[in-house]
Motif scaffolding. Structure first.
Motif, PDB file in Angstrom:
ATOM      1  N   THR A 109       0.786  -1.778   0.067  1.00 19.88           N
ATOM      2  CA  THR A 109      -0.091  -0.118   0.017  1.00 19.88           C
ATOM      3  C   THR A 109       0.492   1.529  -0.169  1.00 19.88           C
ATOM      4  O   THR A 109       2.558   1.364   0.141  1.00 19.88           O
ATOM      5  N   LEU A 111       0.833   3.689   1.619  1.00 17.26           N
ATOM      6  CA  LEU A 111       1.545   4.136   3.801  1.00 17.26           C
ATOM      7  C   LEU A 111       2.395   3.024   3.926  1.00 17.26           C
ATOM      8  O   LEU A 111       3.767   3.784   3.882  1.00 17.26           O
ATOM      9  N   ILE A 144       3.179   5.719  11.871  1.00 15.34           N
ATOM     10  CA  ILE A 144       1.827   6.016  11.429  1.00 15.34           C
ATOM     11  C   ILE A 144       1.795   7.561  11.005  1.00 15.34           C
ATOM     12  O   ILE A 144       1.318   8.023   9.847  1.00 15.34           O
ATOM     13  N   GLN A 148       1.409   9.399   7.099  1.00 15.92           N
ATOM     14  CA  GLN A 148      -0.200  10.497   6.918  1.00 15.92           C
ATOM     15  C   GLN A 148       0.266  11.915   7.086  1.00 15.92           C
ATOM     16  O   GLN A 148       0.238  12.252   6.176  1.00 15.92           O
ATOM     17  N   GLU A 152       0.132  13.679   3.069  1.00 16.27           N
ATOM     18  CA  GLU A 152      -1.293  14.730   3.319  1.00 16.27           C
ATOM     19  C   GLU A 152      -0.515  15.776   2.394  1.00 16.27           C
ATOM     20  O   GLU A 152      -0.497  16.596   1.536  1.00 16.27           O
ATOM     21  N   ALA A 157      -3.077  11.482   1.098  1.00 25.43           N
ATOM     22  CA  ALA A 157      -3.505  11.099   2.072  1.00 25.43           C
ATOM     23  C   ALA A 157      -4.609  10.009   1.652  1.00 25.43           C
ATOM     24  O   ALA A 157      -5.100   9.026   2.798  1.00 25.43           O
ATOM     25  N   GLN A 160      -4.446   6.483   0.713  1.00 26.51           N
ATOM     26  CA  GLN A 160      -3.432   5.933   1.743  1.00 26.51           C
ATOM     27  C   GLN A 160      -2.864   3.979   1.606  1.00 26.51           C
ATOM     28  O   GLN A 160      -2.319   3.760   1.918  1.00 26.51           O
ATOM     29  N   ASN A 161      -4.381   3.346   1.591  1.00 27.37           N
ATOM     30  CA  ASN A 161      -3.928   2.191   1.388  1.00 27.37           C
ATOM     31  C   ASN A 161      -4.511   1.745   0.528  1.00 27.37           C
ATOM     32  O   ASN A 161      -5.180  -0.115   0.185  1.00 27.37           O
TER      33      ASN A 161
ATOM     34  N   LEU B 400      -5.170  -2.181   8.364  1.00 24.40           N
ATOM     35  CA  LEU B 400      -4.836  -0.860   7.193  1.00 24.40           C
ATOM     36  C   LEU B 400      -5.157   0.374   8.410  1.00 24.40           C
ATOM     37  O   LEU B 400      -6.468   0.274   8.605  1.00 24.40           O
ATOM     38  N   PRO B 401      -4.035   1.136   8.927  1.00 21.85           N
ATOM     39  CA  PRO B 401      -4.502   2.386   9.686  1.00 21.85           C
ATOM     40  C   PRO B 401      -5.808   2.907   9.252  1.00 21.85           C
ATOM     41  O   PRO B 401      -5.951   3.217   7.153  1.00 21.85           O
ATOM     42  N   PRO B 402      -6.536   3.400  10.110  1.00 24.87           N
ATOM     43  CA  PRO B 402      -7.652   4.925   9.471  1.00 24.87           C
ATOM     44  C   PRO B 402      -7.164   5.342   9.023  1.00 24.87           C
ATOM     45  O   PRO B 402      -6.230   6.729   9.436  1.00 24.87           O
ATOM     46  N   PRO B 403      -7.306   6.153   8.153  1.00 28.83           N
ATOM     47  CA  PRO B 403      -7.401   7.358   7.128  1.00 28.83           C
ATOM     48  C   PRO B 403      -6.838   8.492   8.458  1.00 28.83           C
ATOM     49  O   PRO B 403      -8.081   8.910   9.888  1.00 28.83           O
ATOM     50  N   LYS B 404      -6.110   9.585   8.504  1.00 24.32           N
ATOM     51  CA  LYS B 404      -6.110  10.890   9.470  1.00 24.32           C
ATOM     52  C   LYS B 404      -7.242  11.406   9.653  1.00 24.32           C
ATOM     53  O   LYS B 404      -7.064  12.269   8.031  1.00 24.32           O
ATOM     54  N   GLU B 406      -7.823  15.017  11.532  1.00 28.80           N
ATOM     55  CA  GLU B 406      -7.982  16.463  11.625  1.00 28.80           C
ATOM     56  C   GLU B 406      -7.188  16.832  10.215  1.00 28.80           C
ATOM     57  O   GLU B 406      -5.817  16.633  10.088  1.00 28.80           O
TER      58      GLU B 406
END
Lengths: 271, 422
Positions: A109, A111, A144, A148, A152, A157, A160-161, B400-404, B406
């Protein structure tokens, strides 16, 4: 000073040297790829390396990053000699690079691609990983988050996956730069970052390069083919042909240099 | 509560616990006869070996044919420990355990010393590590065993016999696995610096060396109790379902946690593009050695489990042809899929050793070697990515980390930066 144009002004000359290449020569068997190449780059500069196809530009990058071992010459990064070091140690010293032909980890991925470059700074070991220690969770969260943030900046962003190999070409180029920045460099080597881009994309790329230079306080050394990019953002330029330096100077000087025009367009064009 | 139940860790542990209880109940009720019990144990062992190979080949991209060599080392080493132990001889236990500890300490020392130089020549590194390992085991044979062997034996035998047996079996499994790990490390230093094809050939050579040495344990090696090509008999049959189950779960958990860490990502990056990984600051050689050693430790552990279930070891078990079994299993299950390996590993033994051997007419065993390759060929033609591809069940899947949510600091400060879109 050797390997630099004379007229860059005292303010720039007063800065410390970050990369010093002297008399670099490399042969592939009997083929001379690079001959007596010297360049000195100071901190915070944005320097271009141009030349026709096969001039040896990428070879210079490969020599700096330890992919090849040069036949002769010296390379110093912040005063420390690089020749003979394995690539990963050179990268960990603070030099990062991208590739002319994109070399992302295509099946992973977006990320993950960035996270992999953070690996030398992961700060936890095998036992932390296997037993899921507090340090593992803490460091993993920080890595992480940092990745991220990088994504961004590069407008990736929301992807990312996604699998990196499935990104559109322009985004893959950007991910390459993002991944290189994740190694936390002070010197960034960009190998033809604008290859395959249209003029509008190049304009965006220029903006991006300027932005990351200021934000991450980078020195940038870039190989490029596309005059639009080089002439607009580089502070000074070195021109190579057949493995040798044929000119160096500010963009406007190089542009009008007859030797450079000859190398690019052939002898006919000058008449 | 719902959140809790949906947690994949909880689901997995509950499922695993259920499997454990059901199989244990079937064994206790006598429904599962020793033959089928053996099939399950064998399936677990071969799956552990295959998981190790999948780590090396499927996840790290290094084509290895040496996995059965480490399986054999683990099997013979742990069998020797318990064989001698039940015959009132603690020497194998002491030598393997303390020799491994000393060897590991010396090797750590050597590598800490070598880190002070850069560009160390690989043969030098290999030689120093080899000498460190040899010194460790030599000291264990010469000094540690005479000094503490008998007192350790008496101390352990002073415990109730059930407990001392479990402790010795545990140490035998750990010892076999550690020995396999040490040997794989020594082999890995010179060989993993080579490209992948050379690595495959070198590991094949290693399997053959191990087989030949096992054939001659009583002649050229000083282990008369292994009886060379006649096969080692009289190994205590100590493997029980809890041992199999917990070893298996340990292997799965270690592999999963390893793969879902930064090291795991580095391992994957080597498979994806070794040059690019190196140029992202990853020490690819040490990543390869690490994956190789961990995979071999799994094989060594599986060897110990298998040896104490079969109670008989023969060099042909670890010969050239069977050594392809793990490779076939991981290719079938899907390179880079733990789920695939686990399913195919058990299914493979269940089908070939269970169903086909019992219910097909005599002489079929010979036909198996005609059928394997044909099935494999069909598989490669119809589904080259393997049964599972790279699919994993939720518990084994990389999160899979969640998107950020803020906006980042950078975006707040320089709004136009986020807008640069391709």
């Amino acid at each position: 000073m050797k390997g630099r144009p004379e007229n860059l002004g005292p303010e720039v000359e007063a800065r410390p040297v970050i990369l010093e290449i002297e008399g670099l020569t490399h042969y592939f068997d009997s083929l001379r790829a690079v001959h007596d190449f010297s360049v000195t780059i100071k901190e915070g500069e944005l320097v271009g390396l141009i030349g026709p196809n096969g001039a040896g530009k990428t070879t210079v990058f490969n020599l700096i990053t330890g992919v090849y071992r040069p036949t002769a010459g010296s390379i110093r990064y912040e005063g420390a000699p690089l020749i003979g070091l394995p690539s990963h140690e050179i990268i960990q010293m603070g030099i990062a690079r991208t590739f002319q032909n994109i070399r992302l980890f295509a099946n992973l991925t977006v990320l993950d691609n960035v996270l992999i470059a953070y690996h030398p700074h992961s700060g936890y070991g095998l036992t932390d990983a296997i037993f899921r220690s507090r340090r593992f969770r803490e460091r993993e969260r920080v890595m992480i988050e940092q990745s991220q943030e990088l994504l961004e900046i590069f407008g990736l962003a929301d992807r990312q996956n996604d699998v990196a190999g499935g990104l559109p070409y322009g985004l893959q180029r950007r991910l390459e730069i993002a991944r290189a920045l994740a190694t936390q460099p002070r010197l960034l080597l960009l190998d033809e970052p604008a290859a395959g881009m249209n003029p509008q994309e190049i304009d965006q790329l220029m903006e991006l390069i300027r932005f990351i230079r200021d934000r991450f306080q980078l020195t940038i050394f870039l190989v490029e083919h596309r005059m639009r990019l080089v002439m607009n953002i580089c502070e000074w330029i070195t021109v190579m042909d057949f493995g040798e330096i044929i000119a160096r100077g500010k963009p406007e000087e190089v542009r009008s240099n007859p030797q450079v025009i000859e190398a690019y367009l052939g002898r006919q064009a000058i008449r | 509560m719902r959140q809790f139940l949906r947690n994949t860790n909880v689901t997995f542990l509950a499922g695993a616990g259920l499997v454990f209880i059901i199989v244990q109940a079937l064994i206790n009720l006598g429904i599962l006869n020793p033959y089928w019990q053996g099939v399950i144990f064998w399936g677990a062992a071969i799956t552990m070996v295959s998981l190790g190979l999948n780590l090396i080949y499927g996840f790290n991209g290094q084509f290895s044919l040496g996995q059965y060599g480490f399986y054999a080392i683990g099997a013979y080493a742990s069998a020797d420990i318990t064989y001698r132990w039940v015959r009132n001889d603690p020497s194998a236990l002491v030598v393997v355990i303390f020799g491994s500890i000393l060897a590991l300490i010396f090797m750590l020392g050597v590598n800490a010393f070598l880190r002070r130089f850069y560009g160390v020549f690989t043969p030098t590194k290999f030689l120093l590590n080899f000498l460190a390992a040899v010194l460790g085991f030599f000291l264990a044979v010469r000094f540690v065993n005479p000094a503490i062997g008998q007192s350790l034996y008496q101390a352990l035998n002073g415990l109730p016999s059930g407990i001392s047996q479990q402790i010795v079996f545990f140490l035998a499994l750990v010892g076999g696995a550690t020995l396999a790990g040490i040997v794989s490390y020594l082999l890995g230093i010179p060989v993993l610096e080579l490209g992948s094809d050379y690595f495959g050939i070198a590991t094949l050579g290693f399997t053959i060396i191990v087989k030949v040495l096992l054939d001659n344990t009583d002649t050229i090696l000083p282990f008369p109790e292994m009886k060379g090509a006649r096969g080692m008999v009289g190994i205590p049959k100590w493997t029980t379902w809890p041992w199999v189950f917990f070893s298996f779960i340990a292997v799965v958990l270690v592999m999963r946690n390893l793969l879902h860490s930064s090291t795991g990502r580095a391992i994957l990056s080597v498979r994806e593009d070794e040059r690019a990984a190196e140029l992202m600051g990853i020490d690819t050689t040490s990543q390869k050695i690490m994956a190789f050693v961990v995979g071999s430790v799994f094989a060594g552990l599986a060897g110990g489990i298998r040896a104490h279930d079969l109670a008989f070891l023969h060099p042909t078990t670890f010969g050239f042809l069977p050594s392809f079994n793990p490779l076939i299993i991981i290719v079938f299950g899907g390179l880079g899929s733990m789920t695939g390996t686990i399913i195919t590993g058990f299914f493979w033994i269940f089908l070939l050793e269970g169903v086909l051997r019992l219910y097909l007419p005599e002489g079929f065993e010979t036909w198996r070697f005609v059928i394997y390759p044909i099935v494999l060929l069909l598989m490669m033609l119809l589904r080259p990515q393997g049964l599972m591809g790279r699919y994993e069940i939720a518990f084994l899947r990389r999160p899979l980390p969640p998107p950020k949510k803020e906006p980042s600091l950078a975006q707040k400060l320089i709004p136009e930066a986020g807008e640069v879109k391709a």
